[in-house]
Every structure is written in C-alpha cells, then in structure tokens.
Design a protein around this motif. Structure first.
Motif, short mmCIF file in Angstrom:
data_model
loop_
_atom_site.label_atom_id
_atom_site.label_comp_id
_atom_site.label_asym_id
_atom_site.label_seq_id
_atom_site.Cartn_x
_atom_site.Cartn_y
_atom_site.Cartn_z
N MET A 113 12.35 12.04 21.69
CA MET A 113 12.78 13.44 21.63
C MET A 113 12.66 14.04 20.23
SD MET A 113 16.08 14.13 24.03
CE MET A 113 16.96 12.58 23.86
N HIS A 114 12.32 13.19 19.25
CA HIS A 114 12.31 13.68 17.87
C HIS A 114 11.02 13.23 17.20
CE1 HIS A 114 16.45 14.47 18.84
NE2 HIS A 114 16.61 13.20 19.14
N SER A 125 12.56 18.64 19.40
CA SER A 125 14.00 18.46 19.28
C SER A 125 14.63 18.31 20.65
CB SER A 125 14.61 19.67 18.57
OG SER A 125 16.02 19.70 18.79
N GLY A 126 15.74 17.60 20.70
CA GLY A 126 16.47 17.43 21.95
C GLY A 126 17.48 18.52 22.23
N ILE A 127 17.58 19.49 21.37
CA ILE A 127 18.57 20.56 21.56
C ILE A 127 17.86 21.79 22.12
CG2 ILE A 127 20.30 22.02 20.45
CD1 ILE A 127 21.05 19.05 20.40
N ILE A 128 18.39 22.31 23.21
CA ILE A 128 17.72 23.40 23.93
C ILE A 128 17.61 24.65 23.05
CG2 ILE A 128 17.86 24.90 25.97
CD1 ILE A 128 17.26 21.91 26.53
N ILE B 70 22.20 27.39 30.68
CA ILE B 70 22.31 26.63 29.43
C ILE B 70 22.73 27.63 28.36
CG2 ILE B 70 21.15 25.03 27.86
CD1 ILE B 70 19.10 24.52 30.09
N PHE B 98 25.93 18.81 21.33
CA PHE B 98 25.49 20.19 21.56
C PHE B 98 26.48 21.22 21.03
CE2 PHE B 98 23.19 18.75 25.76
CZ PHE B 98 22.40 17.90 25.02
N VAL B 101 25.65 24.69 19.03
CA VAL B 101 25.29 26.02 19.51
C VAL B 101 26.50 26.86 19.91
CG1 VAL B 101 23.01 25.29 20.28
CG2 VAL B 101 24.90 25.29 21.90
N ASP B 137 19.48 6.71 22.60
CA ASP B 137 19.23 8.12 22.91
C ASP B 137 19.07 8.97 21.65
OD1 ASP B 137 18.58 9.67 25.05
OD2 ASP B 137 20.62 10.26 25.55
N ALA B 138 19.08 8.33 20.51
CA ALA B 138 18.79 8.97 19.22
C ALA B 138 19.86 9.98 18.79
CB ALA B 138 17.40 9.59 19.22
N GLN B 140 20.59 13.14 18.39
CA GLN B 140 21.13 14.39 18.92
C GLN B 140 21.85 14.18 20.25
OE1 GLN B 140 17.62 16.87 19.12
NE2 GLN B 140 17.89 17.66 17.05
N HIS B 141 21.98 12.93 20.67
CA HIS B 141 22.65 12.63 21.93
C HIS B 141 23.54 11.39 21.82
CE1 HIS B 141 19.35 15.19 23.35
NE2 HIS B 141 19.97 15.34 24.49
#
Lengths: 330, 349
Positions: A113-114, A125-128, B70, B98, B101, B137-138, B140-141
């Motif tokens: 994802m990166h 990126s994994g962020i929407i 989302i 997340f 955001v 999952d790296a 950002q997760h």
C-alpha cells in the motif's frame, strides 16, 4: 509514453501493460495464500497484511499513463499495482517491496500500500483521498518552475466523499495547476455500493462545483480512457488548469484478498468477468489489424518480465531487522 | 418461571470473542434505549470489518444501523450533533490510523462540547476503533495511538483485553454522558482472518452488566514486581509472568482497562507492594502510556527496588516487512528479559 510515435504503438503498449498488470496479480494470488491455509490468517505467509488487487481496473491505469512521462507525478491508492506498473515503477523493486525484501522500493518498510518510486514520481497511500493534496502540490511545483509536467491523482469513487477530495479540487482550480483527478469507479467502497453513499450518480458532475471540466468515461475501455485522459492531460500541460475524470470500471476481486464479498448481488462477478476488458481489447486490436503473433510476442515479454521480477523477489534477502530504524529522518 | 421445587437452571457458559461481545452489547443497548444508533463504514450490511456490528442491521434496520460514505469528518461530526440533540450515537472509525482525516470532530468538538457549553450540552457518544499491528499491514493500518487520544482532555479512553470486559465496557460507554473512545485490538478481536490470542475469548454473561470505565484490574497477583499493560500487552505480560514464575519471580499483572481516566491508585498500590515496575504497551514510546505510568509512581514518591522500566513501540513508523515489525513490537520475550535485568542485584545501583 506520450512521445510514442503513433497511436498504434500506444495501443500495443496499453494492451501489453494491462496484460503485465493482470499477470503480476495472477502471481500474487497463489503467493498470498501460501502459509494462510488451511486456516486463513492475514498475518501469515510471504505476503502478510491486506492485499488489494486491481483486476478489472487496468484500462484506467493504461489509458491515463500512456500520456505520462517519468517527470509527471502520479499518486495512487491502496489498490496501486496497475497504476504503478503503467507509470513505469521498477517492476523488480516493486515485487521485492511487496515481499518485504531488502531490494524492495523502500527496503520493505512500505509494502503493497506504500509504494514509492521517486525515479518516476510515483507514490501511493492506504488513506482514502490522501493523494489529491500531494498531486496539487506536485502540479504547483511544475507550474512555479515553468515546466510542463502534470500531476495525476488516482482515487476510488468512495474517495469523492472525503473532504480532502473537495478541498483539493477547489485548490487546484483556484491555483489553476496542471493536475488531473482520475476516479476509478468500481462501484464499491469495500461493501458499500456507490449508489448507497454518493449523492450524485456521476462524480464527474462534481467538477462543476470547482469550475473545471468533468468527464465521465463509460465502458471500462482503454481506448476511450486514452482519448479523454489525453485531452485533460494536454489541457493541463498547456497551463489551462485541472480536470476531473470518472471512469466506469469494475473490481473483479474482493476489496482485499479473503473478502467473502457477500455484499455483491449473485452473478455480478461472473457478469463482470464475462466482460473482462483485457480479452475484449485484444479482440479489438485484432479487428483493427494487429497481428496475433505480434500481440502474443508482446504478451510473452510482459509475462517474462513479471516472472523474472517475482523470481528475483522471492530469492532476495530480507532486510536486517535493525534496518527498521533507518530513514525515519532524512 | 421457576418454582421453589424446580432445579436451578444455569445457562451454559458462552464463550465469545471480543467482536461478538461488542456486537451483543450494542444490540442489547439498542433494544433497551431507542436513542442508541450506530454509524460507520461497512457497519451495516457487512457487520463491521472487525465484526463489531454483526447482525445489527437485520435486527434494527437501516435507520438505526447506518452505513456511511467514506466521510469520517462528516459522520463523526454528525455524531456530536446527534449527541447534543439527545441521541446516543456509536460511530466506528475503522482503523484508528484514519483519525487524521477527522480529528477535529473528535478533539475539538466531541471532547470540548460539554466544557465549552458550561455543561449545558453533553456529548454521550462512543467512538469505537480498531488498533494494533503485528500482521504486516504497514504503517497506516497498524498503529495504536493510545496516548494520542489519552492526552486530550474531555475524552474517556478504554481498551478491553477480553470479551467479558468488552461487553461491560461497551454498555458502560454507551450509557456514559461523555465521549468514550473504545479501542479494540485487532490481535484480540477474534476475527476469522486474523489470529487471536485465545485468552481474550472468555465466558460472557447474557445479562446486562457494566465494567467501570475508570478502574484498572489486578489480573494476576504477585509480590516481586508489577507489570502494567493494556489490551494485547496484558496477555504478553501474563505470558511473561507465567514464565517468570518458573524462575522464582512473582509478577503481578495489572490490566489498565482505561487510560483516561487512568487508575493511578491501582498502579501505585501494586508498586508499593512489589517495589518494581515495568509498563508495557504497543504505542510509540515517547510521551506514551508507559511514561504516564512511570510518572504516576515516581510522583507518589514510592520507594523502588529497581529503576522503573517501560517497553513500547520505538519512535519509528510501523514497518511493513515482518522481519522488522516483529523486531520492534513488544512481546513476552522482551518482558522476560527486562524483568530478569530488573531482578539482578546490580539493577539497584
């Protein structure tokens, strides 16, 4: 690729790049399930974590990236492989990164994802909706330097409901930067259908709110994407500002590997697979006078490159654990 | 309907995962209180990516079980408005990572609504969110970010280590008049596709019961040192304590349950008894939960037999490749090694 001598060569490139991307993911599938059977556990095997495949969405990547040069910037999403391959990300290093190896793009720090390849100005990126702001920045840098590079942000249709989408489009328009926003509408944000969470039928209509052209591309067809994206990218290069494109595409696999997809209507995936854009495109090329042997040869070369990348990635060494501490700061 | 002559009927013990316990608590409270509703991404038809809302759509329908776009900024902001209007929303932020955001809605709205209004307007909402890595999952997760939320006045922050506590904490969180951040650890969640620490799957009463939002628990008694954990690290501490008992070291294990408020008295009482402290969590080290635990003990002037220690995730983003991630994650081996060092006579120097 926009310097390619003729549309014919672009079409051959689009076809073989779609084949390459699809084959790349065809090799990921069995590798992903290694170590995850009989009991599926996402943490196990050579490819741990979430894995988002782009099967079905290849026309979006190739139709856009056929017009891009290494100096142009692309930001992509959590579902990045097709776009990365079309942008010219180093295939060997990309495969190695996904396997978490030292020879990967980021030495194993980023994973699927990166993916970052600065050589061709690619990031994901994994962020929407996270890639839109950076694309505006890259486009502004090009404008400030008097270059004709463009920046393309890929996003899913679900991302058009994020605040960052609306802020970035407005900013891009106000600053009139050479950016193109490409929505890959595969109908689903994980389980939630577009029609259940989006106020408009077509996100391309939202371009009107930001005073930029909005295009909806139906049919998941590389040639149509190529034509529309070509106009938008050329417009951006001329300094006439950003555009928004929404491409009707499809996701032939689950949101991630292991997704039971109970939210899909019965028979949907079979219908979508019957309309797979890659064999359909091959038929079109043959009808347009391409030789089967020419396509076969290009396909074989594409597959060989992927085979070599996977073989090298599997054989490559893992990084030293202590390497985790490197690159936190420049 | 029992008569004095009837044999006592004891319901069979039900062992539930944390995911099932959370979904059961929400469902029971939705039955009891018509103001409770739940919103989030993939929480209706899918039942939550981490199973927290399984079955609720069928039972309560789409008005009260709402799949959202989302759009975390909008729906978490909406939750604060719902709460101000007298409803009791539960919102799910699918991954704590997340929060970037939508943090404004969390820390500038939810956390301050009561204070800014001088108590006129409350914010009875639950923000439930998954935390933790260890499955490739790296970065950002895979974060936990306990301290990021614990740092902000106006938020309560709880982290269950087992299904029993998860149900009671969720019921207490929904009924609390304040915003409660309910963090569930993916390694304990009991999802089929993620490995689960078996000890987190426990007997869970059918009945309605509350687990206090502000009380730590001593989950293993000991006399030589105090191990303090939360969520997953409670289990790592228990594993370590078991191994250490074979070496003649008696470790007490505290499950914090909550970090805001933090039950400092429970930690101090234990350390007064044992004289040694090791705090373990899987959030970033600096300015973290462990630092707050150590400070709580040091500020109380408790005489220690060895320097207090902490194990946490180092100050680096979570790397993808397992060889790096497992190298830096806390685990029972690291706890055992740290304790052995603390138990050496020279550790007093």
């Amino acid at each position: 690729m926009s310097d390619a001598p003729s549309n014919r060569s672009d079409r051959l490139w689009m076809y073989t790049t779609m084949v390459k991307s699809r084959y790349f993911e065809a090799l990921i599938k069995p590798a992903y399930f290694e170590g995850k059977t009989p009991v599926f556990n996402m943490a196990k095997g050579p490819l741990p974590g979430e894995m988002h495949l782009s099967d079905g969405q290849e026309p979006c990547a190739v139709g856009v990236c056929a017009h891009l040069r290494p100096g142009d910037t692309v930001t992509a999403t959590h579902r990045p492989h097709h776009v990365a391959i079309a942008k010219g990300v180093d295939l060997d290093a990309m495969a190695a990164e996904i396997f978490g190896k030292a020879s990967g793009l980021s030495g194993g720090r980023g994973g699927h994802m990166h993916l970052f390849d600065a050589r061709v100005n690619f990031a994901c990126s994994g962020i929407i909706a996270q890639g839109l702001g950076p694309a505006v920045g890259a486009a502004l840098a090009s404008k400030l330097r008097g270059e004709d590079h463009v920046a393309v942000a890929f996003l899913g249709e679900g991302a058009a409901n994020q605040g960052a989408f609306h802020e970035a489009l407005n900013l891009a328009s106000v600053w009139k930067v050479p950016a193109v926003f490409v929505i890959e509408d595969n109908s689903y944000g994980i389980s939630v259908a577009k029609r259940d969470c989006t106020a408009v039928e077509r996100n391309s209509d939202r371009a009107a709110a930001y005073a930029m052209p909005g295009h909806f591309v139906a049919g998941n067809d590389a040639d149509t994407v190529y034509r529309i994206a070509g106009e938008a990218i050329a417009r951006a290069r001329r300094g006439e500002g950003p555009s928004l494109i929404e491409i009707e595409t499809c996701r032939l696999e689950g949101h991630f590997m292991g997704d039971a997809e109970g939210y899909r209507p019965k028979g949907e995936v079979d219908r979508l697979k019957a309309a797979d854009p890659i064999p359909a495109y091959r038929q079109r090329l043959l009808a347009d006078g391409f030789e089967a042997g020419e396509l076969d040869k290009a396909e074989a070369e594409a597959r060989a490159a992927v085979d070599a990348a996977f073989a090298a990635a599997r054989a490559a060494a893992y990084p030293q654990p202590e390497e985790a501490f490197a690159h936190v700061f420049a | 309907m029992s008569s004095p002559d009837a044999p006592t009927v004891i319901a069979p013990a039900r062992r539930l995962t944390i995911a099932r316990a959370i979904a059961e608590a929400i469902g029971q409270e939705m039955e009891r209180d018509a103001t409770v509703l739940v919103m989030g991404e993939d929480i209706a038809k899918l039942g939550g990516v981490f199973g927290t809302t399984t079955g609720l759509l069928d039972k309560f329908g789409p008005e009260r079980v709402r799949d959202t776009p989302i759009s975390e900024t909008a729906f978490i902001g909406a939750a604060t408005g719902l709460a101000a209007a007298g409803m009791r929303p539960i919102v799910e932020l699918m991954f704590v990572d997340f929060f970037g955001v939508c943090m404004d809605a969390i820390y500038n709205l939810a956390a301050k609504q009561c204070y800014f209004s001088g108590g006129q307007v409350t914010c009875p909402m639950v923000l439930m969110t998954s935390v933790g890595g260890g499955y490739g999952d790296a970065g950002q997760h895979s974060q936990t970010l306990y301290a990021t939320f614990g740092h902000l006045p106006g938020l309560k922050v709880v982290i269950p280590s087992n299904a029993h506590d998860a149900k009671g904490l969720m019921l207490a969180a929904i009924r609390d008049p304040n915003p409660v951040v309910f963090m569930y650890h993916k390694a304990l969640q009991g999802m089929g596709w993620l490995g689960t620490v078996q000890r987190s799957i426990t007997d869970v009463p059918d009945a309605d019961y509350l687990v206090p939002l502000d009380k730590a628990k001593v989950v293993r008694e000991g006399k030589d040192l105090t191990l303090v954990g939360l969520g997953l690290s409670v289990h790592q501490a228990l594993d370590a304590a078991e191994r250490l008992s074979g070496e003649g070291v008696s470790a007490e294990v505290i499950d914090l349950v909550s970090i805001a408020p933090l039950d400092r008295q429970a930690v101090r009482a234990s350390v007064r008894k044992t004289g040694r402290l090791l705090a373990i969590d899987d959030d970033y080290l600096s300015y973290g939960v462990g630092a707050e635990i150590l400070a709580s003990v040091c500020e109380a002037g408790i005489a220690l037999r060895s320097a207090p220690q902490r194990i946490a995730f180092p100050d680096i983003p979570v790397p993808f490749t397992p060889v790096m991630e497992h190298f830096v994650l806390p685990n029972a081996d690291k706890i055992v090694a740290a304790v052995r060092h603390m138990m050496e006579p020279s550790a007093n120097d």
